[in-house]
Design a protein around this motif. Sequence first.
Motif, PDB file in Angstrom:
ATOM      1  N   ILE A  88      18.029   9.146   9.273  1.00 54.17           N
ATOM      2  CA  ILE A  88      18.168   8.743   7.871  1.00 54.17           C
ATOM      3  C   ILE A  88      16.777   8.474   7.321  1.00 54.17           C
ATOM      4  CG2 ILE A  88      19.099   7.008   6.283  1.00 54.17           C
ATOM      5  CD1 ILE A  88      21.372   6.569   8.292  1.00 54.17           C
ATOM      6  N   MET A  89      16.461   9.055   6.187  1.00 51.69           N
ATOM      7  CA  MET A  89      15.135   8.867   5.600  1.00 51.69           C
ATOM      8  C   MET A  89      14.883   7.375   5.359  1.00 51.69           C
ATOM      9  SD  MET A  89      12.508  10.747   4.726  1.00 51.69           S
ATOM     10  CE  MET A  89      13.113  12.408   4.334  1.00 51.69           C
ATOM     11  N   PRO A  90      13.813   6.823   5.944  1.00 52.53           N
ATOM     12  CA  PRO A  90      13.521   5.389   5.768  1.00 52.53           C
ATOM     13  C   PRO A  90      13.369   5.022   4.298  1.00 52.53           C
ATOM     14  CG  PRO A  90      12.160   6.330   7.510  1.00 52.53           C
ATOM     15  CD  PRO A  90      12.846   7.478   6.842  1.00 52.53           C
ATOM     16  N   ASN A  91      13.723   3.783   3.984  1.00 57.22           N
ATOM     17  CA  ASN A  91      13.664   3.312   2.594  1.00 57.22           C
ATOM     18  C   ASN A  91      12.243   3.281   2.035  1.00 57.22           C
ATOM     19  OD1 ASN A  91      16.433   2.903   2.495  1.00 57.22           O
ATOM     20  ND2 ASN A  91      16.284   0.801   3.273  1.00 57.22           N
ATOM     21  N   ASN A  92      11.258   3.200   2.926  1.00 57.19           N
ATOM     22  CA  ASN A  92       9.871   3.129   2.443  1.00 57.19           C
ATOM     23  C   ASN A  92       9.217   4.501   2.318  1.00 57.19           C
ATOM     24  OD1 ASN A  92      10.029   3.187   5.269  1.00 57.19           O
ATOM     25  ND2 ASN A  92       8.050   2.165   5.539  1.00 57.19           N
ATOM     26  N   ILE A  93      10.037   5.573   2.316  1.00 58.35           N
ATOM     27  CA  ILE A  93       9.537   6.923   2.029  1.00 58.35           C
ATOM     28  C   ILE A  93      10.112   7.387   0.693  1.00 58.35           C
ATOM     29  CG2 ILE A  93       9.653   9.368   2.644  1.00 58.35           C
ATOM     30  CD1 ILE A  93       9.307   8.691   5.498  1.00 58.35           C
ATOM     31  N   LEU A 119       4.522  -0.542   4.596  1.00 58.26           N
ATOM     32  CA  LEU A 119       3.819   0.577   3.967  1.00 58.26           C
ATOM     33  C   LEU A 119       4.800   1.472   3.223  1.00 58.26           C
ATOM     34  CD1 LEU A 119       1.134   2.299   3.779  1.00 58.26           C
ATOM     35  CD2 LEU A 119       2.000   3.526   5.778  1.00 58.26           C
ATOM     36  N   LYS A 120       4.373   1.962   2.066  1.00 57.07           N
ATOM     37  CA  LYS A 120       5.161   2.963   1.355  1.00 57.07           C
ATOM     38  C   LYS A 120       4.484   4.319   1.545  1.00 57.07           C
ATOM     39  CE  LYS A 120       7.172   4.156  -3.131  1.00 57.07           C
ATOM     40  NZ  LYS A 120       7.310   3.759  -4.560  1.00 57.07           N
ATOM     41  N   ILE A 121       5.279   5.338   1.865  1.00 58.71           N
ATOM     42  CA  ILE A 121       4.760   6.684   2.056  1.00 58.71           C
ATOM     43  C   ILE A 121       5.391   7.615   1.021  1.00 58.71           C
ATOM     44  CG2 ILE A 121       4.615   8.667   3.620  1.00 58.71           C
ATOM     45  CD1 ILE A 121       4.674   6.685   5.948  1.00 58.71           C
ATOM     46  N   THR A 122       4.555   8.338   0.309  1.00 53.75           N
ATOM     47  CA  THR A 122       5.031   9.307  -0.682  1.00 53.75           C
ATOM     48  C   THR A 122       4.823  10.709  -0.140  1.00 53.75           C
ATOM     49  OG1 THR A 122       4.508   7.825  -2.533  1.00 53.75           O
ATOM     50  CG2 THR A 122       4.764  10.173  -3.038  1.00 53.75           C
ATOM     51  N   LEU A 123       5.907  11.386   0.189  1.00 48.20           N
ATOM     52  CA  LEU A 123       5.835  12.773   0.657  1.00 48.20           C
ATOM     53  C   LEU A 123       5.876  13.699  -0.547  1.00 48.20           C
ATOM     54  CD1 LEU A 123       8.195  12.841   3.782  1.00 48.20           C
ATOM     55  CD2 LEU A 123       5.742  13.309   3.753  1.00 48.20           C
ATOM     56  N   MET A 152       0.837  -1.194   0.000  1.00 47.53           N
ATOM     57  CA  MET A 152       0.000   0.000   0.000  1.00 47.53           C
ATOM     58  C   MET A 152       0.879   1.255   0.000  1.00 47.53           C
ATOM     59  SD  MET A 152      -2.920   1.171   2.776  1.00 47.53           S
ATOM     60  CE  MET A 152      -3.754  -0.402   2.646  1.00 47.53           C
ATOM     61  N   ASN A 153       0.432   2.282  -0.707  1.00 45.34           N
ATOM     62  CA  ASN A 153       1.186   3.524  -0.820  1.00 45.34           C
ATOM     63  C   ASN A 153       0.291   4.700  -0.416  1.00 45.34           C
ATOM     64  OD1 ASN A 153       2.773   5.721  -1.563  1.00 45.34           O
ATOM     65  ND2 ASN A 153       3.417   4.828  -3.514  1.00 45.34           N
ATOM     66  N   ILE A 154       0.687   5.439   0.630  1.00 44.40           N
ATOM     67  CA  ILE A 154      -0.078   6.582   1.118  1.00 44.40           C
ATOM     68  C   ILE A 154       0.674   7.861   0.792  1.00 44.40           C
ATOM     69  CG2 ILE A 154      -1.170   7.673   3.112  1.00 44.40           C
ATOM     70  CD1 ILE A 154      -2.297   4.921   2.555  1.00 44.40           C
ATOM     71  N   ALA A 155       0.036   8.781   0.071  1.00 43.39           N
ATOM     72  CA  ALA A 155       0.653  10.072  -0.239  1.00 43.39           C
ATOM     73  C   ALA A 155       0.293  11.074   0.849  1.00 43.39           C
ATOM     74  CB  ALA A 155       0.178  10.576  -1.596  1.00 43.39           C
ATOM     75  N   GLY A 197       6.016  13.132  11.411  1.00 45.15           N
ATOM     76  CA  GLY A 197       4.946  12.143  11.515  1.00 45.15           C
ATOM     77  C   GLY A 197       5.066  11.058  10.474  1.00 45.15           C
ATOM     78  N   ALA A 198       5.442  11.447   9.252  1.00 34.37           N
ATOM     79  CA  ALA A 198       5.600  10.465   8.176  1.00 34.37           C
ATOM     80  C   ALA A 198       6.754   9.509   8.467  1.00 34.37           C
ATOM     81  CB  ALA A 198       5.820  11.184   6.850  1.00 34.37           C
ATOM     82  N   ILE A 199       7.847  10.038   8.988  1.00 38.22           N
ATOM     83  CA  ILE A 199       8.998   9.199   9.328  1.00 38.22           C
ATOM     84  C   ILE A 199       8.628   8.211  10.435  1.00 38.22           C
ATOM     85  CG2 ILE A 199      11.290   9.205  10.391  1.00 38.22           C
ATOM     86  CD1 ILE A 199      11.870  11.801   8.861  1.00 38.22           C
ATOM     87  N   ASN A 200       7.914   8.703  11.457  1.00 38.49           N
ATOM     88  CA  ASN A 200       7.490   7.820  12.554  1.00 38.49           C
ATOM     89  C   ASN A 200       6.585   6.698  12.042  1.00 38.49           C
ATOM     90  OD1 ASN A 200       8.899   9.392  14.386  1.00 38.49           O
ATOM     91  ND2 ASN A 200       7.120  10.587  15.005  1.00 38.49           N
ATOM     92  N   ALA A 201       5.683   7.053  11.131  1.00 32.80           N
ATOM     93  CA  ALA A 201       4.777   6.046  10.562  1.00 32.80           C
ATOM     94  C   ALA A 201       5.556   5.042   9.709  1.00 32.80           C
ATOM     95  CB  ALA A 201       3.701   6.723   9.723  1.00 32.80           C
ATOM     96  N   ALA A 202       6.508   5.543   8.939  1.00 34.27           N
ATOM     97  CA  ALA A 202       7.303   4.664   8.070  1.00 34.27           C
ATOM     98  C   ALA A 202       8.122   3.670   8.884  1.00 34.27           C
ATOM     99  CB  ALA A 202       8.220   5.497   7.180  1.00 34.27           C
ATOM    100  N   LEU A 203       8.602   4.111  10.036  1.00 31.91           N
ATOM    101  CA  LEU A 203       9.388   3.220  10.898  1.00 31.91           C
ATOM    102  C   LEU A 203       8.513   2.171  11.573  1.00 31.91           C
ATOM    103  CD1 LEU A 203      11.783   5.845  12.533  1.00 31.91           C
ATOM    104  CD2 LEU A 203      12.370   4.156  10.789  1.00 31.91           C
ATOM    105  N   GLU A 204       7.250   2.524  11.838  1.00 29.64           N
ATOM    106  CA  GLU A 204       6.340   1.571  12.485  1.00 29.64           C
ATOM    107  C   GLU A 204       5.707   0.613  11.476  1.00 29.64           C
ATOM    108  OE1 GLU A 204       2.237   1.558  15.178  1.00 29.64           O
ATOM    109  OE2 GLU A 204       3.666   3.220  15.336  1.00 29.64           O
ATOM    110  N   TYR A 205       5.287   1.154  10.334  1.00 31.28           N
ATOM    111  CA  TYR A 205       4.630   0.327   9.310  1.00 31.28           C
ATOM    112  C   TYR A 205       5.622   0.033   8.186  1.00 31.28           C
ATOM    113  CZ  TYR A 205       0.596   2.272  11.794  1.00 31.28           C
ATOM    114  OH  TYR A 205      -0.288   2.665  12.763  1.00 31.28           O
ATOM    115  N   ARG A 206       6.465  -0.959   8.405  1.00 31.58           N
ATOM    116  CA  ARG A 206       7.559  -1.239   7.486  1.00 31.58           C
ATOM    117  C   ARG A 206       7.081  -1.700   6.111  1.00 31.58           C
ATOM    118  NH1 ARG A 206      12.561   0.892   8.486  1.00 31.58           N
ATOM    119  NH2 ARG A 206      13.073   0.735  10.698  1.00 31.58           N
TER     120      ARG A 206
END
Length: 329
Positions: free
Chosen positions: A52-57, A31-35, A1-4, A20-29
């Motif tokens: 370090i910006m998580p790989n899933n962002i 999940l892909k987040i598009t900032l 899933m990808n959340i923008a 907030g996006a970084i915290n979510a990315a670290l918890e929901y590994r």
Amino acid sequence: MNIAVDAMGGDNAPLEVVKGAINAALEYRDLKITLVGDEAKIRDISRDLGVIMPNNIEIVHSNSEVTMEDDPMIVMKEKKDSSMAMGLKLLKEESVDAFISAGNTGALHTASTLIVRKMKGVRRSAIAAILPFDPPVLLLDSGANPVVTADLLLQWAIIGSAYMKNVFGVENPRVGLLNNGTEEHKGTPVACEAFALLKKSKDINFVGNIESKEIPNSPCDVLVTDGFTGNIALKLIEGMGKFIGKSLNDIFRSNVFTKLSYLITFKEEISKFRTKLDASEYGGAPLLGLSKPVIKAHGSSKAKEIKNAIRQAIEYTNSNIIEEVSRVL
């Protein structure tokens, strides 16, 4: 899933949104987040935080942003390259599964309607805010449509019922109409007409008019009203929650004895009570009636609210509410 996520939208953007996006990315590994926003500013924030910006962002650069003072139509006219417009276009093109913004409410509602589009059969989308009571109450509309008709209130009752059933697991959700009295004849002509439509509908479990003083007692699961009244009710409830929290803090800090009683006896219970009153636990309000998930986070959202809005977007996307509403309508 990808959340923008609109990195530039909101009073505390981009700092709190990125956190907030970084915290979510670290918890929901998984999940892909598009900032979506100014890439240089987003990366500067990551460096300043020492993270370090998580790989899933992923970052999608935008050249402009929609401010809180902008006219709602500016997204479609002058700021087509804004973080809000670009995020909604990603959702329309199905490059992402949901979109979150803490930015200008009017602009988000207008742009979502024109870019993402409404579901077939839906006349207008509504902002559906979760009121933090036990059990929670879904309030719609809470700010998008200040002037409504009776049939709009009926549609929102149907949509809101589907949301509470599919996202919160409430079987046969109770629907109430916010009014200045419980009697059937109370309220404006629109309210009286809406009462008759809601009462007659077989698609909802209508329990009648609800006075504002009864809202904290959760007399219904879905509460429908116009966006003007709903927004006033929402902000009053938010303000009272903060007032009660501050008052409790003042009481327990008044002297050494109250401080000790707080630490020894009441700390855990007071913490639970504050959490119960905290609307930020739900993160944001979905724009129900759109063909794809759009979440409006509070304009003053901080990292906690953004993270919780992302969680809410995951739950919304995983539910089959859009298909359910389409079936009923």
